[in-house]
Design a protein around this motif. Structure first.
Motif, short mmCIF file in Angstrom:
data_model
loop_
_atom_site.label_atom_id
_atom_site.label_comp_id
_atom_site.label_asym_id
_atom_site.label_seq_id
_atom_site.Cartn_x
_atom_site.Cartn_y
_atom_site.Cartn_z
N TYR A 1 -128.59 18.88 -39.16
CA TYR A 1 -129.31 20.07 -39.62
C TYR A 1 -130.06 19.78 -40.92
CZ TYR A 1 -130.45 24.94 -40.41
OH TYR A 1 -131.14 26.11 -40.59
N GLU A 2 -129.39 19.15 -41.88
CA GLU A 2 -130.04 18.81 -43.15
C GLU A 2 -131.21 17.84 -42.93
OE1 GLU A 2 -126.65 17.24 -45.12
OE2 GLU A 2 -126.07 19.17 -45.99
N TYR A 3 -131.02 16.90 -42.02
CA TYR A 3 -132.08 15.95 -41.70
C TYR A 3 -133.31 16.70 -41.21
CZ TYR A 3 -134.60 12.61 -38.74
OH TYR A 3 -135.57 11.86 -38.13
N ILE B 1 -134.01 19.96 -41.48
CA ILE B 1 -134.51 20.93 -42.45
C ILE B 1 -135.33 20.22 -43.54
CG2 ILE B 1 -132.70 21.13 -44.23
CD1 ILE B 1 -133.93 24.18 -42.44
N GLY B 2 -135.08 18.93 -43.74
CA GLY B 2 -135.85 18.15 -44.70
C GLY B 2 -137.14 17.59 -44.12
N PHE C 1 -124.42 13.57 -44.77
CA PHE C 1 -125.59 13.66 -43.91
C PHE C 1 -125.22 14.54 -42.73
CE2 PHE C 1 -127.48 12.01 -39.95
CZ PHE C 1 -128.83 12.03 -40.24
N THR C 2 -126.01 15.57 -42.44
CA THR C 2 -125.87 16.33 -41.20
C THR C 2 -127.21 16.33 -40.50
OG1 THR C 2 -126.48 18.53 -42.02
CG2 THR C 2 -124.15 17.89 -42.26
N LYS D 1 -132.24 31.24 -42.24
CA LYS D 1 -132.36 29.84 -41.84
C LYS D 1 -132.72 29.74 -40.36
CE LYS D 1 -129.15 27.41 -44.85
NZ LYS D 1 -127.90 26.66 -44.86
N HIS E 1 -124.02 20.38 -37.56
CA HIS E 1 -123.40 20.60 -38.87
C HIS E 1 -122.23 19.66 -39.15
CE1 HIS E 1 -125.95 24.10 -39.33
NE2 HIS E 1 -125.62 24.45 -38.11
#
Length: 162
Positions: free
Chosen positions: A133-135, A137-138, A130-131, A2, A119
């Motif tokens: 990082y996820e935002y 990474i998307g 919602f994090t 990652k 995170h």
């Protein structure tokens, strides 16, 4: 493996100079559909701009404040239709300025966070997690997808003028 939060934010920020470079092209490119029946370059940049604006106003600006996020799930198709309408209501200069401005606001705000903060789980109004990082990474692949489409359009425009 990652990517690190810092790498992701750097990739996310690359959209700013990309839009700045696109601004140098004339309206004939900006009004050109990527393919027959597809969005134009201007519509794609407006699409990304409006997502940036939405996420900044509904989530990013609240990070680390302790306030709850007003972010909620949207109908993507309807939202994207509104991006097309927006692109017809605003000129290239406004879209470029706003796209760069909102992306910079997001980068600046996220850049103030620690790597651990990327995170931290937040909950939107619909109860979804919602994090940051996820935002990122998307949206980094989302941006890259659209930038590749635009690059293909630029290449096709170059070939048609030779």
């Amino acid at each position: 493996m990652k990517p690190s939060p810092v790498q992701l934010l750097k990739q996310f920020a690359e959209f700013i100079p990309y839009v700045e470079a696109l601004a140098r092209y004339g309206n004939e490119l900006w009004d050109r559909p990527l393919q027959e029946g597809k969005w134009t370059v201007q519509q794609i940049i407006a699409h990304i701009l409006l997502w940036d604006q939405y996420f900044y106003e509904q989530a990013i600006r609240y990070l680390g404040t302790g306030a709850s996020l007003p972010l909620k799930h949207l109908d993507f198709d309807e939202f994207n239709k509104q991006a097309v309408v927006f692109s017809h209501q605003h000129g290239k200069e406004d879209i470029v300025r706003l796209a760069m401005e909102y992306r910079q606001r997001i980068v600046d705000r996220i850049g103030q966070l620690t790597e651990e903060d990327y995170h931290v789980p937040y909950v939107d109004r619909d109860g979804n997690g919602f994090t940051v990082y996820e935002y990122l990474i998307g949206f980094v692949p989302h941006d890259n997808h659209h930038m590749q489409q635009i690059e293909q359009c630029l290449e096709a425009a170059r070939r048609s003028t030779v």
